[in-house]
Write a protein that holds these residues in place. Structure first.
Motif: not given
Length: 95
Positions: A28-35
């Motif tokens: 998981l990237t930080p992008q994935a955690m934003r949603y």
């Protein structure tokens, strides 16, 4: 023989599985955690299904002409749309 794997990525989630969907890794990237949790969970399931289709397709390719029949019989069928892998590294075996 090297192990056959399927890999897929979307929206900051990367999943790698073995034939039949045996999970090998989830990144998981930080992008994935934003949603949020619900969207992240849906994305992981969607990406895992795509990776499984790719692994099963590659396995079927090793079986030759009886691949579809044998694969379906042992539960390793796949959706060709999910198995499309324009961006996947062509070296799909791992030593």
């Amino acid at each position: 023989m090297s192990e056959i794997v399927g890999k897929a990525s979307a929206d900051g989630v990367t999943v790698e599985v073995g034939v039949g969907g045996r999970l090998r890794s989830v990144k998981l990237t930080p992008q994935a955690m934003r949603y949020g949790a619900a969207v992240l969970a849906q994305t992981v399931v969607k990406v895992a299904a795509q990776a499984t289709a790719r692994a099963n397709q590659r396995y079927a390719q090793t079986l030759g002409r009886d691949a579809e029949r044998v694969g379906q019989a042992i539960g390793l069928g796949y959706d060709p749309e999910l198995a499309a892998d324009d961006d996947f590294d062509r070296d799909w075996t791992r030593g």
